[in-house]
Scaffold this motif. Sequence first.
Motif, PDB file in Angstrom:
ATOM      1  N   PRO A  57       0.791  -1.232   0.000  1.00 57.22           N
ATOM      2  CA  PRO A  57       0.000   0.000   0.000  1.00 57.22           C
ATOM      3  C   PRO A  57       0.828   1.290   0.000  1.00 57.22           C
ATOM      4  CG  PRO A  57      -0.870  -1.540   1.614  1.00 57.22           C
ATOM      5  CD  PRO A  57       0.422  -2.115   1.092  1.00 57.22           C
ATOM      6  N   ILE A  58       1.989   1.287   0.584  1.00 55.18           N
ATOM      7  CA  ILE A  58       2.804   2.505   0.673  1.00 55.18           C
ATOM      8  C   ILE A  58       3.451   2.844  -0.673  1.00 55.18           C
ATOM      9  CG2 ILE A  58       4.966   1.421   1.378  1.00 55.18           C
ATOM     10  CD1 ILE A  58       3.559   4.570   3.010  1.00 55.18           C
ATOM     11  N   SER A  59       3.419   1.909  -1.617  1.00 56.08           N
ATOM     12  CA  SER A  59       4.085   2.115  -2.906  1.00 56.08           C
ATOM     13  C   SER A  59       3.607   3.358  -3.634  1.00 56.08           C
ATOM     14  CB  SER A  59       3.900   0.896  -3.810  1.00 56.08           C
ATOM     15  OG  SER A  59       4.658  -0.189  -3.337  1.00 56.08           O
ATOM     16  N   SER A  60       2.299   3.553  -3.714  1.00 56.23           N
ATOM     17  CA  SER A  60       1.813   4.700  -4.479  1.00 56.23           C
ATOM     18  C   SER A  60       2.250   6.011  -3.839  1.00 56.23           C
ATOM     19  CB  SER A  60       0.293   4.663  -4.640  1.00 56.23           C
ATOM     20  OG  SER A  60      -0.357   4.709  -3.393  1.00 56.23           O
ATOM     21  N   GLN A  61       2.268   6.062  -2.516  1.00 54.81           N
ATOM     22  CA  GLN A  61       2.731   7.269  -1.829  1.00 54.81           C
ATOM     23  C   GLN A  61       4.209   7.514  -2.128  1.00 54.81           C
ATOM     24  OE1 GLN A  61       2.056   7.364   2.414  1.00 54.81           O
ATOM     25  NE2 GLN A  61       3.341   9.160   2.695  1.00 54.81           N
ATOM     26  N   ALA A  62       5.010   6.458  -2.065  1.00 55.45           N
ATOM     27  CA  ALA A  62       6.447   6.597  -2.331  1.00 55.45           C
ATOM     28  C   ALA A  62       6.686   7.083  -3.755  1.00 55.45           C
ATOM     29  CB  ALA A  62       7.160   5.259  -2.099  1.00 55.45           C
ATOM     30  N   ILE A  63       6.001   6.501  -4.731  1.00 54.34           N
ATOM     31  CA  ILE A  63       6.188   6.886  -6.129  1.00 54.34           C
ATOM     32  C   ILE A  63       5.775   8.338  -6.341  1.00 54.34           C
ATOM     33  CG2 ILE A  63       5.439   6.473  -8.503  1.00 54.34           C
ATOM     34  CD1 ILE A  63       5.063   3.499  -7.637  1.00 54.34           C
ATOM     35  N   GLU A  64       4.639   8.713  -5.779  1.00 54.21           N
ATOM     36  CA  GLU A  64       4.153  10.085  -5.926  1.00 54.21           C
ATOM     37  C   GLU A  64       5.156  11.085  -5.339  1.00 54.21           C
ATOM     38  OE1 GLU A  64       0.213  12.735  -4.802  1.00 54.21           O
ATOM     39  OE2 GLU A  64       0.224  10.598  -4.384  1.00 54.21           O
ATOM     40  N   GLU A  65       5.660  10.798  -4.150  1.00 56.73           N
ATOM     41  CA  GLU A  65       6.618  11.700  -3.500  1.00 56.73           C
ATOM     42  C   GLU A  65       7.941  11.760  -4.269  1.00 56.73           C
ATOM     43  OE1 GLU A  65       6.666  10.056   0.429  1.00 56.73           O
ATOM     44  OE2 GLU A  65       4.816  11.083   0.999  1.00 56.73           O
ATOM     45  N   LEU A  66       8.423  10.612  -4.745  1.00 57.31           N
ATOM     46  CA  LEU A  66       9.670  10.595  -5.515  1.00 57.31           C
ATOM     47  C   LEU A  66       9.502  11.353  -6.827  1.00 57.31           C
ATOM     48  CD1 LEU A  66      10.708   6.891  -4.899  1.00 57.31           C
ATOM     49  CD2 LEU A  66      11.848   8.924  -3.989  1.00 57.31           C
ATOM     50  N   GLY A 146      12.588  -0.250   2.115  1.00 56.58           N
ATOM     51  CA  GLY A 146      11.377   0.211   2.771  1.00 56.58           C
ATOM     52  C   GLY A 146      11.170   1.700   2.515  1.00 56.58           C
ATOM     53  N   TYR A 147      10.028   2.176   2.914  1.00 60.09           N
ATOM     54  CA  TYR A 147       9.645   3.568   2.673  1.00 60.09           C
ATOM     55  C   TYR A 147      10.578   4.530   3.398  1.00 60.09           C
ATOM     56  CZ  TYR A 147       7.028   7.895   2.880  1.00 60.09           C
ATOM     57  OH  TYR A 147       6.673   9.203   2.785  1.00 60.09           O
ATOM     58  N   ARG A 148      10.906   5.632   2.732  1.00 63.83           N
ATOM     59  CA  ARG A 148      11.645   6.742   3.343  1.00 63.83           C
ATOM     60  C   ARG A 148      10.909   8.028   3.018  1.00 63.83           C
ATOM     61  NH1 ARG A 148      13.897   2.971   5.101  1.00 63.83           N
ATOM     62  NH2 ARG A 148      16.056   2.725   5.695  1.00 63.83           N
ATOM     63  N   SER A 149      10.916   8.948   3.941  1.00 60.97           N
ATOM     64  CA  SER A 149      10.227  10.221   3.731  1.00 60.97           C
ATOM     65  C   SER A 149      10.915  10.989   2.615  1.00 60.97           C
ATOM     66  CB  SER A 149      10.223  11.045   5.019  1.00 60.97           C
ATOM     67  OG  SER A 149      11.484  11.641   5.212  1.00 60.97           O
ATOM     68  N   PRO A 150      10.169  11.894   1.966  1.00 61.70           N
ATOM     69  CA  PRO A 150      10.774  12.699   0.908  1.00 61.70           C
ATOM     70  C   PRO A 150      11.985  13.491   1.398  1.00 61.70           C
ATOM     71  CG  PRO A 150       8.390  13.010   0.951  1.00 61.70           C
ATOM     72  CD  PRO A 150       8.750  12.168   2.139  1.00 61.70           C
ATOM     73  N   ALA A 151      11.961  13.918   2.643  1.00 59.27           N
ATOM     74  CA  ALA A 151      13.083  14.695   3.188  1.00 59.27           C
ATOM     75  C   ALA A 151      14.371  13.876   3.198  1.00 59.27           C
ATOM     76  CB  ALA A 151      12.750  15.187   4.595  1.00 59.27           C
ATOM     77  N   VAL A 152      14.279  12.588   3.469  1.00 57.06           N
ATOM     78  CA  VAL A 152      15.459  11.723   3.482  1.00 57.06           C
ATOM     79  C   VAL A 152      16.032  11.602   2.067  1.00 57.06           C
ATOM     80  CG1 VAL A 152      16.270   9.347   3.856  1.00 57.06           C
ATOM     81  CG2 VAL A 152      14.756  10.422   5.523  1.00 57.06           C
ATOM     82  N   ILE A 153      15.172  11.355   1.098  1.00 54.36           N
ATOM     83  CA  ILE A 153      15.629  11.199  -0.287  1.00 54.36           C
ATOM     84  C   ILE A 153      16.206  12.514  -0.798  1.00 54.36           C
ATOM     85  CG2 ILE A 153      14.959  10.575  -2.635  1.00 54.36           C
ATOM     86  CD1 ILE A 153      14.882   8.259  -0.472  1.00 54.36           C
TER      87      ILE A 153
END
Length: 167
Positions: A57-66, A146-153
């Motif tokens: 489920p977190i995939s779409s959020q990660a892709i959108e943020e990246l 695993g998921y990382r916040s946009p700030a980390v990336i």
Amino acid sequence: RECYRLTALGEEVDNLLKEKPSFTFDFEGTTVDGKKMTRKELTSKFNVICVWSVSAPISSQAIEELGKITQTRKDATLTTIGFPGAKGLTDDQKKEKLNGFLKEKNLAVTCVIGTDEIKGRIPELRGIPTILIVDATGAVRYRADGYRSPAVIEKALKALSEEKAAK
């Protein structure tokens, strides 16, 4: 409290960058649009590659943020490698499932259909999504399982850019 969070964030990125993943990530695959694609076609200074699955489920959020991060940077692009989350599907069914997910979530990204061969090129794959920052030579410069916040990336991209500029 915010200062503590930023310090912890900085330490996390510093630790991940110190680990210096020691592998080259090359892949060859087919996009959900049916086009052949290889890692060698990714020519930005930094290529953010997100390995994800429809079943995470977190995939779409990660892709959108990246996607948002890479749209604001001139030195980075985003490519995703999607897994349909079900075994035994034909290539057409995989394309259909991944395209459906991307459309439903309104994600306009390049997506290579994940295969066991591509998955096998990431040593000790520990989580989905997995985010790799790969330079133009294919060397993995940053890895987050695993998921990382946009700030980390964003911080990782900034640190890598500064490191490259200093050389």
